[in-house]
Every structure is written in C-alpha cells, then in structure tokens.
Design a protein around this motif. Sequence first.
Motif, PDB file in Angstrom:
ATOM      1  N   THR A 250     -15.273  19.312  -0.884  1.00 43.48           N
ATOM      2  CA  THR A 250     -16.275  19.394   0.352  1.00 43.48           C
ATOM      3  C   THR A 250     -17.204  18.230  -0.159  1.00 43.48           C
ATOM      4  O   THR A 250     -17.838  18.238  -1.194  1.00 43.48           O
ATOM      5  N   VAL A 251     -17.419  17.407   0.832  1.00 40.82           N
ATOM      6  CA  VAL A 251     -18.446  16.188   0.637  1.00 40.82           C
ATOM      7  C   VAL A 251     -19.506  16.319   1.729  1.00 40.82           C
ATOM      8  O   VAL A 251     -19.063  16.610   3.047  1.00 40.82           O
ATOM      9  N   THR A 252     -20.794  15.946   1.202  1.00 43.14           N
ATOM     10  CA  THR A 252     -21.967  15.745   2.059  1.00 43.14           C
ATOM     11  C   THR A 252     -22.131  14.496   1.926  1.00 43.14           C
ATOM     12  O   THR A 252     -22.523  13.724   0.928  1.00 43.14           O
ATOM     13  N   THR A 253     -22.590  14.054   3.217  1.00 41.71           N
ATOM     14  CA  THR A 253     -23.007  12.458   3.328  1.00 41.71           C
ATOM     15  C   THR A 253     -24.092  12.489   4.205  1.00 41.71           C
ATOM     16  O   THR A 253     -24.277  13.032   5.277  1.00 41.71           O
ATOM     17  N   THR A 254     -25.257  11.839   3.709  1.00 38.41           N
ATOM     18  CA  THR A 254     -26.502  11.505   4.451  1.00 38.41           C
ATOM     19  C   THR A 254     -26.776  10.185   4.424  1.00 38.41           C
ATOM     20  O   THR A 254     -25.901   9.180   3.753  1.00 38.41           O
ATOM     21  N   HIS A 255     -27.757   9.745   4.904  1.00 39.39           N
ATOM     22  CA  HIS A 255     -28.316   8.255   4.821  1.00 39.39           C
ATOM     23  C   HIS A 255     -27.317   7.280   5.555  1.00 39.39           C
ATOM     24  O   HIS A 255     -26.903   6.300   5.038  1.00 39.39           O
ATOM     25  N   ILE A 256     -26.956   7.855   6.720  1.00 37.66           N
ATOM     26  CA  ILE A 256     -25.751   7.127   7.571  1.00 37.66           C
ATOM     27  C   ILE A 256     -26.664   6.426   8.549  1.00 37.66           C
ATOM     28  O   ILE A 256     -27.528   6.723   9.128  1.00 37.66           O
ATOM     29  N   LYS A 257     -26.309   5.015   8.750  1.00 36.20           N
ATOM     30  CA  LYS A 257     -26.913   4.210   9.810  1.00 36.20           C
ATOM     31  C   LYS A 257     -26.758   4.799  11.217  1.00 36.20           C
ATOM     32  O   LYS A 257     -25.575   5.783  11.408  1.00 36.20           O
ATOM     33  N   ALA A 258     -27.539   4.575  11.961  1.00 38.32           N
ATOM     34  CA  ALA A 258     -27.403   4.992  13.477  1.00 38.32           C
ATOM     35  C   ALA A 258     -26.167   4.467  13.961  1.00 38.32           C
ATOM     36  O   ALA A 258     -26.010   3.177  13.948  1.00 38.32           O
TER      37      ALA A 258
END
Lengths: 270, 288
Positions: free
Chosen positions: B152-160
């Motif tokens: 399970t992977v959580t990704t934040t700080h993604i460009k618009a």
Amino acid sequence: MIAGPGGNTTVQVGRDGVLVVDPQTTAVSQPILAEIGKLSPAPIRYVINTTLDADHVGGNQAVAGSGQTLAGGNTRAATVYSSGGAPIYAHENVLKRLSGEGGVASGWPTDTYFVDQKDLFINGEPVQLIHAQAAHTDGDTMVVFRRTDVVSAGDVFTPDRYPVIDLQRGGSINGLIAGLNQLLRITVPEFNQQGGTLVVPGHGRLSDEADVADYRDMVTIVRDRIQDLVKRKMTLEQVKAARPTFDYDGIYGAQKGAEFIEQVYRSLAR
Amino acid sequence: MARLHDTARGALLVAMMSAASPTAGQVDLSGHWVKPNHEDHASEASIGDYSGLPINEAARIRADAWNPERWGMPEHQCEPHPVTYAPVGPSNMRILPVIDPQTQDIVAWDVTLHWMEMHRRIWMDGRPHPPAWAPHTWMGFSTGTWEGDVLTVTTTHIKAGWVRRNGLPHSDRAVLREHWVRTGNVLTLISVVNDPIYLTEPLIRTLSWELSPGYQIGSYPCDISVEVDHPEGHVPFNLPGQNPYLSEYAARYGLPLEAVRGGAETTRPEYAEALRRRLAQPGAPRGQ
C-alpha cells in the motif's frame, strides 16, 4: 527559503556574508534572524525587498539593522561601525510609496534602482534585480540568483492564492501577466518540465517552471473571461454573477476570487 | 556439550533464515512489467468525455475550457502524465528494489515508467512526508507499507495534473493511495485518487501488467521547441460556451449528452441500467 506566516524569505549565504530577500513582518523578525543564524554565522550584508507590503518589508529594520554594510576606505568606519546596518535594496517606487504614505522612516529602502534591471555580484554569483512593471504594484522586483538558479518572485507569483492587484499602488492585471511571462522566460526546467530553476514565491510552496506556467494559465484565462464579459458591456455585478473564477475557487479561495474579479475588472476598465 | 552445540547452531540457522527471508507478507515486485492495454484505453483522449468519473461542476467547467493546443506550447509540451494518471497511459515499467548495503533491507522501490522515462521512488523506511512548502513533482512523494501481501502506497506533493487527458483536472492537493498485488506473473494496481477540489468521491481504477523478462525501457528525451509562433503568453483555451467539440463524443456513440458529462452517479452500475431504460423510450434524446 524560510517559510513563515508572513510569506517566504530567501536567504543566500557565502563568502561575502548573508543576503536576505523579504524578511517578512516585524513580528517574526527574531525567529527569522534565528533561522538565518543556523545557516551562517556571517553578518547580514544585504536585504532586498520584492515589494512594499508589510509582510515583505516589516522585518527590514530588525534584520538589516543586525547586519553590516560592506565598505572600505574613508567610508568604512562610518558605515560599518556607525550606522551599523546592511543596505536595503528595492525598486524606487517602493521607497516613493512608503515615504508618501508617511510613517516612521526606519526600515525603508536605502538603495533603490529605477531602471529595468539592476545587477549585483554577491557570494560568487550574479544577482539580478528585475523590475516587474505595474504587476502586483508598480515597485515589484524579481531577484534572480544566476549560479544557484533560484528566483525570488515576490507577490508576482503566489501559487497558494489568487494574485492581489493593488490598483492604488500602481498594480495592473496585464502587468502581472507580463511579470509571470517574464518569470517563465527566466526559468529553465531540468527534465520533463520539472526541477531546474527553483522559484521562491511571495507566498506558497517552493516551485518550478511548471507551477508558474499553471498559475500563469489560470490568471490569463480569468483575465480573458472577464475581458470577454466587459466587451459585452456587463457591469461588475453581472461579471461577478457570471462566476469567471468558479472552477479555480476551490484552489485559491472563493472570497479572494470575488476580490480578484473586481481587481481585474477595474484594472481592465482603466 | 555437542548436543547443546547443535541446538545452538540450529537456533542460529533459524534466526538467519528468518532474517534473510522477506518480512512476513512481502512480495518481490522486481522485474520488467508490460501492460496489455486492454482496459479503459479507447476513449481516454476524447474531448468532452467525462463519463464514469466522480467529478464536480468545477472540474467540468475547467475541462470544457480545455484546448488540446496546450500540449504544443513550449511550457507544457514536455509534461509527463502525473502519477495519478500515468498507469492508465503507456506505462510499461521496470521495478527494482533499493537495498541498504548494511542491513540488506529493501528501503525503497524504484519504478521507471516507459513513457517520458519518468522515475518514482516508493520509500519503505518509514520516513515522513515533506512539509507543505516542499516542491511538488509529477510523481509526488511516495511511502509504502506491506499489508499482508499487498503493498500500500501513499503519495502526496503531486503537481496539479489531470485524471483524464482531455483536460479533466486534479489539484495539487490530490492524494494517491495505491494497492499493488502480485499474483504469479501478473501485477495488479488498485489506484485511488482523492482530490478535495475536483472530485466528489475517490476515483478508483484497476490496472494490470504482465511480467516480461528481457523487456528494456528505452531512453525518452523531450526537447522543448517552439512549434507554432504564437505571441508570448498565448494560453489556448475555450471561453464558456465556445468549445465546439463538447458534444462530439456523445454524438459518435449515440448517447445523450448528460451521460458523458460525468459525476459520481455515472460511475455506478445502476446508472447504466437507468440510462438503458431511458434510451429505450420513444423519443429519447441521443447524441445531442
């Protein structure tokens, strides 16, 4: 970059000392000085203001006052030991407006420029002060650090909120868009429209060219929508009712969106 | 004494085996994985097709304004798909473990995607996500944990970015939650995009890859060049009501326009059934 409640401060450190762009508000001067102290024990040699709002110039007195001017010959004793502060650079319209608005003179810019660009060489790299004409105000400066490839954009670029067009202080929507396009001319991405030149916004997260382009697109689209409504002879209330910022309000704030619409409308009417 | 020695040696062997084998539930994801492209691939680029996506009105308005000429602008032409959408596109990939040389633990997974040669790292060492002011990237910042055999992977700080390559946006506040499941030589991704700005519900997709030993990801440089000489600052978009292509998709497939305008209700099986019933009625609108 030091992110604080008053926005973002850029700090450059090196053999010449410390350069500070936008020391934020008076209230956070001591924490800002403490953070700068962690980066370098060298004296603060330069302060630069990107604009004249209190959240950019408020800390001038404390931060510049704690520094020292680089000088030599007969001027050395008078500057280093007597006045005891670092010079404060800004566009001359910052000084004109601050002095015109009254108040205490302390913390006002001590060195101003009136041309399109002023060049300095500090800490081993060229530092360029580029005037963004009639953007957020008529005294906005973007500071380019050429070797480290960083730009302090001030309030020309604020990716966490709508721009503020300060019409009373010479700002304009078309000047702001021109400033954003000017910023895009300076920035170069490293790979796949990412990285490369880092942009320190007046407020908001550390950014790159893609973030500036995304923001420039939004500002241009909103301007063009409002311009189209103005051409159709709509009043300000009718333009607001047409909700030209609706699809961006979730990101940048609905209330500020209404203010932005009014600023753009009045700017285009000039 | 000898028996004690053997017992101690046996205990040591057991300890070594448990140390050398993966932590309970871990699965080896290493290898080259090729996507069969049999899912959700035909309609992904159609202007005005928002069907099956839980978007809100703001997302719809932005997509209506979108103009594909955007991809030709110098400041946009080298943009890769964001991590939220990349697996839907051409996404053959290479996955390699990043090994700590001291402990031999897998501290991260490196994933390289074929299209635009994008690279992402999924940290497995428990590090926190960066502060809000940190830069956003196309692949974002990812951390992973094993939940049984599922990564399970959580990704934040993604460009618009976008949830479909026809202008349907997601904001820079989107958070991606992924579940990677290996079943033999098939790798399945359950992707869940949450965006408080443009989605009313999580956007859930599933995609699969097949193990393909020997597959090689090629270099994919992108060189920015001016393709059309526009004035500086040209931003291609459509003013409200002036996008001439919004009804094309519905017309091509004989659907009422409302069926392709998206929204959470269009993601559910009962919507398809209700639509079938409505279309069966005499005089039902089609392809408006």
